[in-house]
Design an enzyme around this catalytic site. Structure first.
Site, mmCIF file in Angstrom:
data_model
loop_
_atom_site.group_PDB
_atom_site.id
_atom_site.type_symbol
_atom_site.label_atom_id
_atom_site.label_comp_id
_atom_site.label_asym_id
_atom_site.label_seq_id
_atom_site.Cartn_x
_atom_site.Cartn_y
_atom_site.Cartn_z
ATOM 1 N N LYS A 12 56.174 -103.697 15.131
ATOM 2 C CA LYS A 12 55.571 -103.228 16.021
ATOM 3 C C LYS A 12 54.849 -101.732 16.180
ATOM 4 C CE LYS A 12 57.867 -101.634 20.141
ATOM 5 N NZ LYS A 12 57.175 -100.795 21.147
ATOM 6 N N TRP A 95 63.018 -96.737 11.215
ATOM 7 C CA TRP A 95 64.294 -96.334 12.432
ATOM 8 C C TRP A 95 64.026 -95.360 13.236
ATOM 9 C CZ3 TRP A 95 68.260 -92.840 14.270
ATOM 10 C CH2 TRP A 95 68.251 -92.156 13.123
ATOM 11 N N GLY A 98 60.301 -96.280 16.609
ATOM 12 C CA GLY A 98 59.233 -96.282 18.225
ATOM 13 C C GLY A 98 59.096 -98.060 17.533
ATOM 14 N N GLY A 100 60.338 -100.593 16.849
ATOM 15 C CA GLY A 100 60.648 -102.148 16.904
ATOM 16 C C GLY A 100 61.824 -102.861 15.812
ATOM 17 N N GLY A 101 61.622 -101.993 14.869
ATOM 18 C CA GLY A 101 62.089 -102.575 13.640
ATOM 19 C C GLY A 101 63.559 -103.691 14.276
ATOM 20 N N GLY A 102 65.008 -103.178 14.386
ATOM 21 C CA GLY A 102 66.347 -103.239 15.221
ATOM 22 C C GLY A 102 65.934 -104.215 15.957
ATOM 23 N N ASP A 136 62.830 -105.563 23.930
ATOM 24 C CA ASP A 136 61.920 -105.596 23.336
ATOM 25 C C ASP A 136 61.908 -106.662 22.368
ATOM 26 O OD1 ASP A 136 59.763 -103.389 23.609
ATOM 27 O OD2 ASP A 136 60.889 -101.665 21.403
#
Length: 288
Positions: A12, A95, A98, A100-102, A136
């Site tokens: 995102k 990673w 900012g 939101g991958g995780g 998130d």
């Protein structure tokens, strides 16, 4: 065993991010628009009958107890399921960006295991669980562009204008990972931005507002400053997403990069020789 393959976990971007206040418990109150882009991780999840949970990294190695495992463990505890899972993840989203991958990976795990374990939990129940993993994560459970408020738990789907959906976005991630705690503890962080309304955002989605976390992030790392300057010079606009360190620019119609599928950075064009920098030309996912 039952499995779900080629599950896309999109990243995102925060088109803007305002800090409007702070709760008595210390959590910051935010306003933002979260949009989903086509830079994504890919997951393959298989059911296990022995109840064990294992993650298998197909790309860069992740921390042993990452959000994917935490999500699976929490769902198993709360649902009482005796099943387990093998979670295969091809990590592509940087990673510490900012982006939101995780959180997106965790939401994908919850959605997949809800199906594979035959739990049939409604979306609201999954969102409540997701919030315990991170602010998130509920957004990615919804899987829609959204106006987001509170600490991230107030999510309202938003329909973006067609021209905004069609405009490519260039994203540049410097090597540095900016610790979120360093941003929110910075005394220079602005915490009193006036509340915005959706109509004002929709009047100028590509230029609205600012990222209040950008100033403390640039104070933390010169790499964020460098990324912002590079993107501003190349595309005429730049803004950090989330708490950083990734920076994005709208690629307006007529720009040469708008016809490309990958935004590459070389020493010749932008002076970046370090392979730890990551860049890509992204598209917004279709509105839902």
């Amino acid at each position: 065993m039952p499995a779900l393959s080629d599950l896309r976990a999109p990243a995102k971007l925060n088109l803007f991010l305002h800090v409007t206040g702070r709760r008595p418990d210390g959590y910051h109150l935010l306003q933002s628009v979260f949009v989903l882009i086509d830079w994504a991780d890919t997951l393959h999840i298989e059911t296990r009958t022995d109840g064990q949970l294992h993650r298998h990294d197909l790309g860069p190695a992740l921390p042993a107890d990452d959000l994917c495992i935490k999500a699976a463990r929490l769902l198993k505890q709360e649902s009482g399921s005796r099943l387990g899972a093998d979670i295969h993840i091809d990590k592509q989203v940087p990673w510490g960006a900012g982006m939101g991958g995780g959180s997106s990976d965790a939401a994908t795990v919850l959605l997949a295991l809800n199906q594979l374990w035959h739990l049939h939990w409604p979306t609201g129940q999954l969102e409540a669980l997701a919030l315990r993993l991170g602010a998130d994560v509920p957004f990615f459970i919804r899987g829609q562009h959204a106006w987001v408020e509170g600490i991230g738990e107030q999510i309202t789907p938003i329909a973006l204008p067609a021209d905004t959906l069609a405009t490519p976005i260039a994203v540049l991630k410097p090597p540095v990972a900016v610790p979120t705690v360093a941003i929110f503890n910075n005394t220079s962080l602005k915490r009193d931005t006036p509340h915005a309304i959706v109509a004002d955002f929709l009047a100028a989605p590509r230029r609205f507002g600012q990222n209040d976390l950008q100033a403390p992030a640039t104070a933390y790392s010169d790499q964020v400053v460098q990324a912002l300057e590079i993107m501003q010079d190349r595309f005429g606009n730049s803004r950090m997403t989330g708490s950083g360190s990734a920076v994005f620019s709208w690629v307006e119609p007529g720009h040469a990069a708008a016809t490309s599928t990958v935004l590459s950075f070389s020493p010749a064009d932008v002076g970046l020789a370090d392979p730890a920098w990551a860049g890509r030309l992204c598209r917004l996912l279709p509105g839902q």
